[in-house]
Motif scaffolding. Structure first.
Motif, short mmCIF file in Angstrom:
data_model
loop_
_atom_site.label_atom_id
_atom_site.label_comp_id
_atom_site.label_asym_id
_atom_site.label_seq_id
_atom_site.Cartn_x
_atom_site.Cartn_y
_atom_site.Cartn_z
N GLU A 1 -15.47 37.04 -35.38
CA GLU A 1 -14.55 36.09 -34.91
C GLU A 1 -15.20 35.50 -33.79
N LEU A 2 -15.86 36.18 -33.24
CA LEU A 2 -16.70 35.18 -31.82
C LEU A 2 -17.74 34.47 -32.71
N HIS B 1 -24.21 37.57 -18.71
CA HIS B 1 -23.45 37.57 -17.86
C HIS B 1 -22.88 39.09 -17.58
N HIS B 2 -22.88 39.73 -16.45
CA HIS B 2 -22.34 41.14 -16.25
C HIS B 2 -20.67 41.36 -16.83
N PRO B 3 -20.51 41.98 -17.62
CA PRO B 3 -19.13 42.14 -17.92
C PRO B 3 -17.96 42.93 -17.00
N SER B 4 -17.95 42.45 -15.92
CA SER B 4 -17.34 43.12 -14.77
C SER B 4 -15.62 42.90 -15.12
N ILE B 5 -14.94 43.60 -14.55
CA ILE B 5 -13.65 43.46 -14.95
C ILE B 5 -12.94 42.18 -14.63
N ASP B 6 -13.23 41.58 -13.44
CA ASP B 6 -13.01 40.23 -13.07
C ASP B 6 -13.33 39.23 -13.91
N ALA B 7 -14.81 39.45 -14.45
CA ALA B 7 -15.24 38.35 -15.29
C ALA B 7 -14.64 38.46 -16.65
N LEU C 1 -18.25 41.34 -25.27
CA LEU C 1 -19.36 40.67 -26.01
C LEU C 1 -19.71 39.08 -25.62
N ALA C 2 -18.65 38.40 -25.49
CA ALA C 2 -19.03 37.00 -25.13
C ALA C 2 -19.85 36.97 -23.96
N LEU C 3 -19.47 37.72 -22.90
CA LEU C 3 -20.25 37.74 -21.74
C LEU C 3 -21.60 38.44 -21.97
N LEU C 4 -21.87 39.35 -22.41
CA LEU C 4 -23.17 39.95 -22.68
C LEU C 4 -23.88 38.94 -23.61
N LYS D 1 -7.04 45.72 -27.09
CA LYS D 1 -8.59 46.40 -26.88
C LYS D 1 -9.26 45.47 -27.57
N ARG D 2 -9.21 44.90 -28.86
CA ARG D 2 -9.89 43.94 -29.62
C ARG D 2 -10.07 42.79 -28.66
N GLU D 3 -9.08 42.08 -27.77
CA GLU D 3 -9.62 40.91 -27.06
C GLU D 3 -10.38 41.38 -25.83
N VAL D 4 -10.37 42.52 -25.34
CA VAL D 4 -11.14 42.82 -24.18
C VAL D 4 -12.63 43.15 -24.98
N GLN D 5 -12.59 43.61 -25.90
CA GLN D 5 -13.98 43.68 -26.50
C GLN D 5 -14.75 42.66 -27.04
N ALA D 6 -13.86 41.74 -27.48
CA ALA D 6 -14.34 40.10 -27.64
C ALA D 6 -14.87 39.51 -26.34
#
Length: 348
Positions: free
Chosen positions: A82-83, A23-29, A16-19, A8-13
């Motif tokens: 971290e980011l 960019h839109h944080p879609s599932i594919d992105a 946040l990087a896409l936002l 979950k931490r990786e998905v959240q990072a």
């Protein structure tokens, strides 16, 4: 090759990087940002949990305890830290690489200029040595010419002195012949006067004596003419000697001009030596500049090491903070059900 699971931490990072990048944080992105790792269903589930925790999901969010909210806050802060640390490290690393490249190019350029200056200085030294050898050779020739000129001048002076002595002797001889001629003429007049009284009695004797005296006068006249010819020859030799002396003086003036030219060449040699000294100073300056650039590059290397140590310290501090929060959560008695739920979310 994709990993077996994501946290979950990786998905959240990644979200946040896409936002942050706009960019839109879609599932594919998010999946592309993670390197095509994890299934879409797991990513979707984790994104929904993150949105529910942030209050952005549809419907009423489930009630969470203070420990869960604190855990979520800590995870979000750790991900952002971290980011941001990674981004700052990337920026510093790019800046350091650019600065190191620029310093390397400057060092190579300074080294090339130093080598070119050294080659030019060596060429100048060779030219200076050639000029010095030529000056020494010309000086030797000049000394030889001076010696020859001195010898020639001495010989000419001796010849002129001898000719002058011969001319004086010829003049004295001519004066003596003139006196003899005058004495002969006086004797002739006296003889004529005496012969008038004794003409009859000594006519034949007078005639013989007259012929004798005429022969003597002719002989004296021929001797005088010969001496006059010798005098003219001596005068011509004197003129020739004067011509040689004039030529020697012209040659001496030419030698003086050559000597002045040699002095000018010596001055040019001094200028070339000064230019060689300037080139040596330029080479020393280039070497000092190279050493300064080398010191700066070493300082940048040390700075890079310090930044890496600071990043490691920040990561260690973040990990320590996370461990402290985890210990606090364990001390306040987090329910076992929530622990199992967190484990399930972390395995994906």
């Amino acid at each position: 090759m994709a990993r077996s699971g994501i946290t979950k931490r990786e998905v959240q990072a990644a979200r946040l990087a896409l936002l942050k990048a706009g960019h839109h944080p879609s599932i594919d992105a998010i999946r592309i940002h993670l390197g095509n790792t994890g299934s879409k269903s797991t990513i979707s589930r984790l994104v929904k949990e993150i949105e529910d925790e942030e209050g952005g999901g549809g419907g009423q969010a489930p009630r969470t305890t203070v420990s869960e909210q604190l855990q979520t806050l800590v995870n979000n802060l750790a991900a952002r830290l971290e980011l941001e640390s990674q981004e700052r490290f990337d920026v510093l690393k790019e800046g350091h690489a650019a600065e190191l490249k620029r310093l390397t190019e400057a060092r190579d350029k300074a080294l090339a200029e130093s080598q070119a200056s050294m080659r030019q200085a060596e060429a100048r030294q060779v030219e200076a040595a050639d000029a010095k050898a030529a000056a020494l050779r010309v000086q030797g020739e000049l000394n030889a010419l001076r010696l020859e000129h001195a010898q020639t001048t001495g010989q000419l002076t001796t010849q002129v002195t001898a000719l002058q002595e011969q001319l004086a002797a010829a003049k004295a001889h001519a004066a003596e012949l003139g006196k003899q001629h005058e004495h002969a003429h006086q004797a002739l007049e006296h003889f004529r006067a005496a012969s008038k009284e004794q003409r009859d009695r000594e006519a034949r004797q007078h005639e013989q004596q007259l012929q004798y005296l005429q022969r003597e006068v002719a002989t004296a006249t021929e001797a005088l003419a010969s001496k006059q010819g010798e005098l003219r020859t001596a005068l011509q030799e004197k003129v020739d000697a004067l011509g040689l002396l004039t030529a020697a003086r012209a040659e001496r003036r030419q030698l003086d001009e050559q000597l002045r030219g040699l002095k000018t060449a010596g001055e040019r040699l001094a200028v070339q030596n000064q230019l060689v000294d300037d080139l040596r100073a330029h080479v020393l300056q280039a070497v000092q500049q190279y050493e300064t650039l080398q010191s700066r590059a070493e300082a940048l290397e040390r700075r890079n090491g310090e930044l890496e140590r600071l990043l490691a310290a920040a990561e260690a501090a973040a990990q320590t903070q996370a461990d402290v929060v985890k210990g606090v959560l364990e001390r306040i008695g987090q329910p076992p059900a929530n622990k199992s739920k967190g484990k399930a979310a972390s395995t994906g």
